[in-house]
Design an enzyme around this catalytic site. Structure first.
Site, short mmCIF file in Angstrom:
data_model
loop_
_atom_site.label_atom_id
_atom_site.label_comp_id
_atom_site.label_asym_id
_atom_site.label_seq_id
_atom_site.Cartn_x
_atom_site.Cartn_y
_atom_site.Cartn_z
N SER A 166 0.83 -1.19 0.00
CA SER A 166 0.00 0.00 0.00
C SER A 166 0.87 1.26 0.00
O SER A 166 1.69 1.45 -0.89
CB SER A 166 -0.96 -0.04 1.19
OG SER A 166 -1.93 0.97 1.08
N ASP A 261 -10.02 -3.70 -5.05
CA ASP A 261 -9.20 -2.71 -4.36
C ASP A 261 -9.29 -1.39 -5.11
O ASP A 261 -9.14 -1.35 -6.34
CB ASP A 261 -7.75 -3.20 -4.33
CG ASP A 261 -6.82 -2.26 -3.58
OD1 ASP A 261 -7.31 -1.30 -2.96
OD2 ASP A 261 -5.60 -2.51 -3.61
N HIS A 291 -7.95 -4.99 -0.56
CA HIS A 291 -6.77 -4.23 -0.17
C HIS A 291 -6.22 -4.74 1.16
O HIS A 291 -6.97 -5.12 2.05
CB HIS A 291 -7.13 -2.75 -0.04
CG HIS A 291 -5.95 -1.85 0.13
ND1 HIS A 291 -5.15 -1.47 -0.93
CD2 HIS A 291 -5.42 -1.27 1.23
CE1 HIS A 291 -4.19 -0.68 -0.49
NE2 HIS A 291 -4.32 -0.54 0.83
#
Length: 320
Positions: A166, A261, A291
């Site tokens: 991320s 996501d 995610h």
């Protein structure tokens, strides 16, 4: 930073109106939960055979905690004598919240399975007084420090990789670019559900529209991350790997994209740009995964498969 026996997860705040004080209170409570035994049901148990401890690295102007994962020495002492293990610098996800402890599962398995020394950066979190530049410096400075002191860490400086998730993948991508510019030749980079655009175009992707509020309320968090990442007047492109002028000559990349996501298209587009620049890249999509799925093996069934793919990719890249 130390693991607690139990903690209660705080309710998700209103990220569109959160104050600096509220953000500080929320992330302290959330990180206590992520570092608690109660969170293991979601975050996964560390691999047996891995030694895990906190260390502190003295960097210019600051002392930075890192979480270090190493294979436990064999009984005959052979492993204890090794000074040539590969190095993996890891950066956890979250941006304005998060701790290296949340990645104990994946990092301990990499340490044992490769085997390697994995150093996870407890970077400065995004806040009104701490932009992305600080976190990016933390990622690079830890890599540079460990490589320069390779013998003390028991690693082979010629076999180093970066790995992030991320916002941590954004930091890892920036670190890979910085390594090339500094003449430090990385062996590999692994970018999992990367968010690689913090400019005004960050939300101009079909995946953002499709998954803005389902399966999680991703858009308000991404908007907060963007606001905190780049102070007003600063050049957001400088901290957006997607807009780097030159992506050639970088370490071979594995880009892991869960399809459900909001930032799935960030990863897809970055893989395209790497490929266009001539940097070897593998884009691997996980249909139906969400995610941060790699950090939630207790509830995300595809985390095991992604872990195996990352392990195989790094094992091949870091082999002598």
């Amino acid at each position: 930073m130390s693991q607690t026996t139990d903690a209660t997860r705080p309710p998700e705040p209103d990220f569109t109106a959160i104050t600096a004080a509220e953000l500080r209170t929320y992330r302290e409570a959330e990180n206590r939960f992520r570092a608690s035994g109660a969170a293991r049901a979601v975050l996964g148990e560390p691999a047996t055979g891995a030694a895990i401890d906190w260390q502190t690295i003295a960097l210019p102007g600051r002392d930075l905690p890192v979480r270090v994962y190493q294979p436990v020495p064999a009984e005959d002492g052979e492993a204890a004598a090794r000074t040539d293990l590969p190095l993996v610098i890891h950066v956890h996800g979250g941006g304005f919240v998060g701790t290296a402890v949340q990645s104990d599962w994946i990092n301990s398995h990499l340490a044992v399975g490769l085997p390697a020394v994995v150093v996870s950066v407890e970077h400065r979190l995004l806040a009104p007084d701490s932009p992305l530049a600080n976190a990016a410096d933390d990622g690079w400075d830890v890599l540079d420090h460990v490589v320069r002191h390779a013998a003390q860490w028991g690693v082979d400086p010629a076999r180093a990789a970066v790995f992030g998730e991320s916002c941590g993948a954004l930091i890892s991508a920036l670190t890979a670019i910085r390594a090339r510019e500094a003449g430090l030749e990385l062996t590999a980079q692994v970018l999992v559900n990367p968010a690689v655009d913090v400019t005004g175009t960050a939300f101009d992707y079909p995946s953002i529209a499709e998954y803005a509020y389902s399966p999680t309320r991703a858009l308000p968090q991404l908007q907060l991350m963007q606001r905190l990442a780049v102070p007003q007047g600063a050049d957001a492109r400088t901290f957006s790997p997607l807009y780097a002028d030159d992506l050639s000559g970088l370490a071979p990349a594995l880009v892991v994209v869960p399809t459900q996501d909001a930032v799935a298209d960030h990863g897809r587009r970055y893989a395209e740009r790497l490929r266009e620049a001539g940097t070897p890249v593998r884009l691997s999509e996980y249909p139906g995964a969400k995610h941060a799925f790699l950090s939630m093996p207790g509830v995300e069934p595809q985390a095991e498969a992604a872990q195996a793919e990352i392990l195989a990719f790094l094992r091949a890249a870091l082999a002598k």
